[in-house]
Design a protein around this motif. Structure first.
Motif, PDB file in Angstrom:
ATOM      1  N   ASP A 150       6.644   5.508  -4.562  1.00 55.52           N
ATOM      2  CA  ASP A 150       5.799   5.665  -3.378  1.00 55.52           C
ATOM      3  C   ASP A 150       4.452   6.332  -3.678  1.00 55.52           C
ATOM      4  O   ASP A 150       3.809   6.871  -2.794  1.00 55.52           O
ATOM      5  CB  ASP A 150       6.543   6.444  -2.291  1.00 55.52           C
ATOM      6  N   GLY A 168       0.667   5.621   1.092  1.00 59.72           N
ATOM      7  CA  GLY A 168      -0.066   6.618   1.852  1.00 59.72           C
ATOM      8  C   GLY A 168      -0.036   6.352   3.351  1.00 59.72           C
ATOM      9  O   GLY A 168       0.812   5.619   3.847  1.00 59.72           O
ATOM     10  N   THR A 169      -0.972   6.959   4.047  1.00 61.94           N
ATOM     11  CA  THR A 169      -1.028   6.814   5.500  1.00 61.94           C
ATOM     12  C   THR A 169      -2.424   6.400   5.941  1.00 61.94           C
ATOM     13  O   THR A 169      -3.416   6.696   5.276  1.00 61.94           O
ATOM     14  CB  THR A 169      -0.655   8.129   6.216  1.00 61.94           C
ATOM     15  N   GLU A 170      -2.457   5.703   7.038  1.00 62.43           N
ATOM     16  CA  GLU A 170      -3.710   5.337   7.689  1.00 62.43           C
ATOM     17  C   GLU A 170      -3.460   5.412   9.185  1.00 62.43           C
ATOM     18  O   GLU A 170      -2.692   4.623   9.735  1.00 62.43           O
ATOM     19  CB  GLU A 170      -4.137   3.925   7.294  1.00 62.43           C
ATOM     20  N   GLY A 171      -4.080   6.403   9.824  1.00 57.81           N
ATOM     21  CA  GLY A 171      -3.787   6.641  11.233  1.00 57.81           C
ATOM     22  C   GLY A 171      -2.324   7.024  11.386  1.00 57.81           C
ATOM     23  O   GLY A 171      -1.827   7.914  10.725  1.00 57.81           O
ATOM     24  N   LYS A 172      -1.623   6.324  12.267  1.00 54.98           N
ATOM     25  CA  LYS A 172      -0.196   6.585  12.476  1.00 54.98           C
ATOM     26  C   LYS A 172       0.695   5.732  11.580  1.00 54.98           C
ATOM     27  O   LYS A 172       1.912   5.866  11.594  1.00 54.98           O
ATOM     28  CB  LYS A 172       0.170   6.315  13.935  1.00 54.98           C
ATOM     29  N   MET A 173       0.081   4.860  10.796  1.00 57.72           N
ATOM     30  CA  MET A 173       0.837   3.946   9.940  1.00 57.72           C
ATOM     31  C   MET A 173       1.082   4.573   8.573  1.00 57.72           C
ATOM     32  O   MET A 173       0.166   5.108   7.950  1.00 57.72           O
ATOM     33  CB  MET A 173       0.058   2.652   9.767  1.00 57.72           C
ATOM     34  N   GLN A 174       2.332   4.533   8.125  1.00 56.59           N
ATOM     35  CA  GLN A 174       2.681   5.053   6.809  1.00 56.59           C
ATOM     36  C   GLN A 174       3.147   3.890   5.944  1.00 56.59           C
ATOM     37  O   GLN A 174       3.969   3.078   6.359  1.00 56.59           O
ATOM     38  CB  GLN A 174       3.781   6.102   6.901  1.00 56.59           C
ATOM     39  N   PHE A 175       2.631   3.813   4.703  1.00 54.79           N
ATOM     40  CA  PHE A 175       2.957   2.734   3.783  1.00 54.79           C
ATOM     41  C   PHE A 175       3.851   3.264   2.674  1.00 54.79           C
ATOM     42  O   PHE A 175       3.572   4.287   2.069  1.00 54.79           O
ATOM     43  CB  PHE A 175       1.672   2.122   3.205  1.00 54.79           C
ATOM     44  N   ALA A 176       4.925   2.527   2.384  1.00 57.68           N
ATOM     45  CA  ALA A 176       5.975   2.999   1.475  1.00 57.68           C
ATOM     46  C   ALA A 176       5.709   2.729   0.006  1.00 57.68           C
ATOM     47  O   ALA A 176       6.350   3.304  -0.852  1.00 57.68           O
ATOM     48  CB  ALA A 176       7.308   2.361   1.857  1.00 57.68           C
ATOM     49  N   ARG A 229       0.829  -1.209   0.000  1.00 55.90           N
ATOM     50  CA  ARG A 229       0.000   0.000   0.000  1.00 55.90           C
ATOM     51  C   ARG A 229       0.860   1.253   0.000  1.00 55.90           C
ATOM     52  O   ARG A 229       2.036   1.213   0.340  1.00 55.90           O
ATOM     53  CB  ARG A 229      -0.881   0.020   1.256  1.00 55.90           C
TER      54      ARG A 229
END
Length: 84
Positions: free
Chosen positions: A50, A24-32, A22
């Motif tokens: 990215d 983007g970001t979801e909550g505090k999680m960032q996807f590379a 994935r």
């Protein structure tokens, strides 16, 4: 790091690997992101960055069969380094 591990796995299994991640970001999680497709030889055929992307590539099944008949990684074995 993940692409090097995936390339090794692709080579030893003589199979293509498509790995998606994935972005983007979801909550505090960032996807590379950086999804990719790897040829059984270990060569990265296509790699995303990215941003959200659709990756499309062709895999030559005749090349895959050739690699499976003559796996190159066996030439790297060092039987003198272990005892069976």
């Amino acid at each position: 790091m993940a692409s090097r591990c995936s390339a090794r796995r692709s080579t030893t299994s003589s199979a293509s690997i498509a790995m998606c991640n994935r972005v983007g970001t979801e909550g505090k999680m960032q996807f590379a992101g950086e999804s990719l497709v790897i040829h059984p030889s270990g060569k990265v055929l296509v790699k995303a960055n990215d941003t959200e992307q659709l990756l499309i590539c062709d895999i030559n099944l005749q090349e895959v069969q050739k690699i499976r008949r003559n796996p190159d990684y066996l030439s790297l074995r060092r039987p003198d380094m272990y005892v069976i």
